[in-house]
Design a protein around this motif. Structure first.
Motif, PDB file in Angstrom:
ATOM      1  N   THR A  50     -21.291 -85.382  61.985  1.00 56.41           N
ATOM      2  CA  THR A  50     -20.509 -85.303  63.222  1.00 56.41           C
ATOM      3  C   THR A  50     -21.139 -84.337  64.217  1.00 56.41           C
ATOM      4  OG1 THR A  50     -19.073 -83.530  62.438  1.00 56.41           O
ATOM      5  CG2 THR A  50     -18.343 -85.797  62.020  1.00 56.41           C
ATOM      6  N   GLY A  51     -22.001 -83.463  63.734  1.00 54.43           N
ATOM      7  CA  GLY A  51     -22.692 -82.539  64.631  1.00 54.43           C
ATOM      8  C   GLY A  51     -22.052 -81.177  64.720  1.00 54.43           C
ATOM      9  N   ASP A  52     -20.776 -81.055  64.321  1.00 58.21           N
ATOM     10  CA  ASP A  52     -20.110 -79.761  64.393  1.00 58.21           C
ATOM     11  C   ASP A  52     -19.218 -79.572  63.166  1.00 58.21           C
ATOM     12  OD1 ASP A  52     -19.259 -77.309  65.212  1.00 58.21           O
ATOM     13  OD2 ASP A  52     -18.118 -78.020  66.938  1.00 58.21           O
ATOM     14  N   PRO A  53     -19.817 -79.343  62.009  1.00 57.32           N
ATOM     15  CA  PRO A  53     -19.001 -79.176  60.810  1.00 57.32           C
ATOM     16  C   PRO A  53     -18.112 -77.933  60.862  1.00 57.32           C
ATOM     17  CG  PRO A  53     -21.310 -78.733  60.319  1.00 57.32           C
ATOM     18  CD  PRO A  53     -21.246 -79.265  61.718  1.00 57.32           C
ATOM     19  N   GLU A  54     -18.527 -76.937  61.633  1.00 60.71           N
ATOM     20  CA  GLU A  54     -17.709 -75.721  61.702  1.00 60.71           C
ATOM     21  C   GLU A  54     -16.361 -76.004  62.369  1.00 60.71           C
ATOM     22  OE1 GLU A  54     -18.080 -70.990  62.560  1.00 60.71           O
ATOM     23  OE2 GLU A  54     -19.823 -72.272  62.763  1.00 60.71           O
ATOM     24  N   ALA A  55     -16.355 -76.800  63.421  1.00 55.82           N
ATOM     25  CA  ALA A  55     -15.087 -77.158  64.076  1.00 55.82           C
ATOM     26  C   ALA A  55     -14.201 -77.927  63.099  1.00 55.82           C
ATOM     27  CB  ALA A  55     -15.352 -77.984  65.325  1.00 55.82           C
ATOM     28  N   TYR A  56     -14.807 -78.832  62.349  1.00 52.79           N
ATOM     29  CA  TYR A  56     -14.057 -79.604  61.369  1.00 52.79           C
ATOM     30  C   TYR A  56     -13.437 -78.673  60.332  1.00 52.79           C
ATOM     31  CZ  TYR A  56     -12.989 -82.921  57.674  1.00 52.79           C
ATOM     32  OH  TYR A  56     -12.341 -83.657  56.707  1.00 52.79           O
ATOM     33  N   LEU A  57     -14.219 -77.733  59.825  1.00 59.88           N
ATOM     34  CA  LEU A  57     -13.720 -76.838  58.789  1.00 59.88           C
ATOM     35  C   LEU A  57     -12.709 -75.832  59.327  1.00 59.88           C
ATOM     36  CD1 LEU A  57     -16.907 -76.448  56.640  1.00 59.88           C
ATOM     37  CD2 LEU A  57     -14.723 -77.400  55.919  1.00 59.88           C
ATOM     38  N   ARG A  58     -12.834 -75.414  60.563  1.00 61.38           N
ATOM     39  CA  ARG A  58     -11.799 -74.545  61.159  1.00 61.38           C
ATOM     40  C   ARG A  58     -10.465 -75.277  61.178  1.00 61.38           C
ATOM     41  NH1 ARG A  58     -14.952 -72.225  66.421  1.00 61.38           N
ATOM     42  NH2 ARG A  58     -16.074 -70.546  65.393  1.00 61.38           N
ATOM     43  N   ARG A  59     -10.503 -76.522  61.602  1.00 67.83           N
ATOM     44  CA  ARG A  59      -9.273 -77.319  61.621  1.00 67.83           C
ATOM     45  C   ARG A  59      -8.739 -77.500  60.205  1.00 67.83           C
ATOM     46  NH1 ARG A  59      -4.812 -77.843  64.039  1.00 67.83           N
ATOM     47  NH2 ARG A  59      -3.703 -79.494  62.993  1.00 67.83           N
ATOM     48  N   ALA A  60      -9.632 -77.733  59.253  1.00 62.59           N
ATOM     49  CA  ALA A  60      -9.225 -77.896  57.862  1.00 62.59           C
ATOM     50  C   ALA A  60      -8.575 -76.625  57.319  1.00 62.59           C
ATOM     51  CB  ALA A  60     -10.423 -78.299  57.010  1.00 62.59           C
ATOM     52  N   VAL A 118      -6.395 -66.930  68.713  1.00 63.26           N
ATOM     53  CA  VAL A 118      -7.594 -66.447  68.022  1.00 63.26           C
ATOM     54  C   VAL A 118      -8.835 -67.186  68.515  1.00 63.26           C
ATOM     55  CG1 VAL A 118      -8.765 -66.418  65.774  1.00 63.26           C
ATOM     56  CG2 VAL A 118      -6.429 -65.572  65.968  1.00 63.26           C
ATOM     57  N   LEU A 119      -8.718 -68.516  68.626  1.00 64.24           N
ATOM     58  CA  LEU A 119      -9.871 -69.295  69.076  1.00 64.24           C
ATOM     59  C   LEU A 119     -10.268 -68.943  70.510  1.00 64.24           C
ATOM     60  CD1 LEU A 119      -8.931 -72.726  67.498  1.00 64.24           C
ATOM     61  CD2 LEU A 119     -10.891 -71.300  66.875  1.00 64.24           C
ATOM     62  N   ARG A 120      -9.294 -68.662  71.366  1.00 68.14           N
ATOM     63  CA  ARG A 120      -9.582 -68.340  72.758  1.00 68.14           C
ATOM     64  C   ARG A 120     -10.131 -66.933  72.904  1.00 68.14           C
ATOM     65  NH1 ARG A 120      -7.150 -69.341  77.627  1.00 68.14           N
ATOM     66  NH2 ARG A 120      -7.645 -71.499  77.265  1.00 68.14           N
ATOM     67  N   ASN A 128     -11.376 -77.145  75.787  1.00 67.63           N
ATOM     68  CA  ASN A 128     -11.718 -78.441  75.205  1.00 67.63           C
ATOM     69  C   ASN A 128     -12.180 -78.313  73.756  1.00 67.63           C
ATOM     70  OD1 ASN A 128     -14.088 -77.200  76.016  1.00 67.63           O
ATOM     71  ND2 ASN A 128     -15.083 -79.086  76.639  1.00 67.63           N
ATOM     72  N   GLU A 129     -12.900 -77.249  73.406  1.00 70.32           N
ATOM     73  CA  GLU A 129     -13.316 -77.057  72.019  1.00 70.32           C
ATOM     74  C   GLU A 129     -12.121 -76.684  71.138  1.00 70.32           C
ATOM     75  OE1 GLU A 129     -16.814 -74.681  71.261  1.00 70.32           O
ATOM     76  OE2 GLU A 129     -17.657 -75.271  73.195  1.00 70.32           O
ATOM     77  N   ILE A 130     -11.230 -75.856  71.667  1.00 71.60           N
ATOM     78  CA  ILE A 130     -10.025 -75.500  70.919  1.00 71.60           C
ATOM     79  C   ILE A 130      -9.199 -76.758  70.676  1.00 71.60           C
ATOM     80  CG2 ILE A 130      -7.883 -74.169  70.953  1.00 71.60           C
ATOM     81  CD1 ILE A 130      -9.371 -72.112  72.733  1.00 71.60           C
ATOM     82  N   THR A 140      -2.284 -79.034  75.975  1.00 67.94           N
ATOM     83  CA  THR A 140      -1.473 -78.480  74.894  1.00 67.94           C
ATOM     84  C   THR A 140      -2.004 -77.119  74.472  1.00 67.94           C
ATOM     85  OG1 THR A 140      -0.931 -80.696  74.123  1.00 67.94           O
ATOM     86  CG2 THR A 140      -0.603 -78.901  72.559  1.00 67.94           C
ATOM     87  N   VAL A 141      -3.323 -76.968  74.470  1.00 68.41           N
ATOM     88  CA  VAL A 141      -3.929 -75.665  74.149  1.00 68.41           C
ATOM     89  C   VAL A 141      -3.455 -74.621  75.156  1.00 68.41           C
ATOM     90  CG1 VAL A 141      -6.099 -74.367  74.097  1.00 68.41           C
ATOM     91  CG2 VAL A 141      -5.960 -76.606  72.998  1.00 68.41           C
ATOM     92  N   ARG A 142      -3.548 -74.949  76.434  1.00 72.06           N
ATOM     93  CA  ARG A 142      -3.111 -73.996  77.467  1.00 72.06           C
ATOM     94  C   ARG A 142      -1.627 -73.675  77.305  1.00 72.06           C
ATOM     95  NH1 ARG A 142      -6.884 -77.144  80.234  1.00 72.06           N
ATOM     96  NH2 ARG A 142      -5.304 -78.561  81.062  1.00 72.06           N
ATOM     97  N   SER A 143      -0.833 -74.688  76.969  1.00 71.40           N
ATOM     98  CA  SER A 143       0.595 -74.484  76.768  1.00 71.40           C
ATOM     99  C   SER A 143       0.860 -73.573  75.568  1.00 71.40           C
ATOM    100  CB  SER A 143       1.277 -75.844  76.558  1.00 71.40           C
ATOM    101  OG  SER A 143       2.617 -75.683  76.223  1.00 71.40           O
ATOM    102  N   GLN A 144       0.150 -73.804  74.462  1.00 74.93           N
ATOM    103  CA  GLN A 144       0.326 -72.967  73.270  1.00 74.93           C
ATOM    104  C   GLN A 144      -0.040 -71.513  73.567  1.00 74.93           C
ATOM    105  OE1 GLN A 144       1.472 -73.651  70.174  1.00 74.93           O
ATOM    106  NE2 GLN A 144       1.872 -75.793  70.603  1.00 74.93           N
ATOM    107  N   ILE A 145      -1.144 -71.315  74.277  1.00 79.68           N
ATOM    108  CA  ILE A 145      -1.578 -69.955  74.609  1.00 79.68           C
ATOM    109  C   ILE A 145      -0.579 -69.311  75.570  1.00 79.68           C
ATOM    110  CG2 ILE A 145      -3.365 -68.612  75.794  1.00 79.68           C
ATOM    111  CD1 ILE A 145      -5.410 -70.580  74.540  1.00 79.68           C
ATOM    112  N   HIS A 146      -0.121 -70.072  76.554  1.00 82.04           N
ATOM    113  CA  HIS A 146       0.868 -69.553  77.507  1.00 82.04           C
ATOM    114  C   HIS A 146       2.140 -69.115  76.778  1.00 82.04           C
ATOM    115  CE1 HIS A 146       3.190 -69.153  81.190  1.00 82.04           C
ATOM    116  NE2 HIS A 146       4.125 -69.877  80.604  1.00 82.04           N
ATOM    117  N   ARG A 147       2.634 -69.960  75.867  1.00 78.61           N
ATOM    118  CA  ARG A 147       3.846 -69.613  75.116  1.00 78.61           C
ATOM    119  C   ARG A 147       3.621 -68.387  74.233  1.00 78.61           C
ATOM    120  NH1 ARG A 147       5.016 -75.751  73.595  1.00 78.61           N
ATOM    121  NH2 ARG A 147       6.079 -76.343  75.511  1.00 78.61           N
TER     122      ARG A 147
END
Length: 165
Positions: A50-60, A118-120, A128-130, A140-147
């Motif tokens: 996929t090119g970005d296994p770290e993003a996949y594993l962070r989500r995991a 944490v990601l931000r 977009n990466e988050i 949704t990311v911006r909303s989560q961070i705002h909240r």
């Protein structure tokens, strides 16, 4: 792309550090990373393509932690009020105590809000990466961070009101 063992050796510590910042507990972080790596191992060739296994594993890691506390019916609960510090009598431990108070506040946030913060602010990732890691939209990311920030501000202002009365 490196094989699984090479990737874990080079990026495993960063993944564990990320998990600790999300879970705020060393044991939970280790369990989440272990669960994520165990699940990823049999599918590593596909994940690494996929090119970005770290993003996949962070989500995991995030999913593993959520699954674990749901499985055991653990719920996050607000922690006690952080203590305030008088700068006139502060000693060398003062900055560490203030940092711990901030992390205590962050620990009171729901998992997805804490992960977004944490990601931000710790990992320095753009929306977009988050969004890719959290499997949601950038809005949704911006909303989560705002909240999350609004919740932290409310908690801090409530603490200040109680302290100065």
């Amino acid at each position: 792309m490196p094989d699984f063992d090479e990737w874990v050796q080079s990026r495993g510590a960063a993944l564990l550090r990320f998990a600790y910042l999300v879970t705020r507990d060393r044991n939970r972080a280790e369990e989440a990373v272990q669960d994520a790596l165990v699940a990823a191992y049999p599918r590593w060739s596909k994940i690494s393509r996929t090119g970005d296994p770290e993003a996949y594993l962070r989500r995991a890691v995030i999913n593993a932690d959520i699954s674990r506390w749901r499985k055991f019916f653990r719920r996050e609960s607000p922690v006690g009020e952080p203590s305030t510090f008088d700068t006139a009598t502060a000693d060398h431990a003062g900055p560490y105590a203030e940092q711990d108070a901030v992390w205590t506040l962050c620990a009171s946030l729901p998992t997805k809000q804490r992960a977004a913060v944490v990601l931000r602010y710790y990992e320095g990732l753009p929306d977009n990466e988050i969004a890719e890691i959290l499997e949601c939209t950038p809005g949704t990311v911006r909303s989560q961070i705002h909240r999350a920030l609004a919740s932290l501000r409310t908690t801090l202002s409530t603490t200040e009101e109680v302290t100065y009365r």
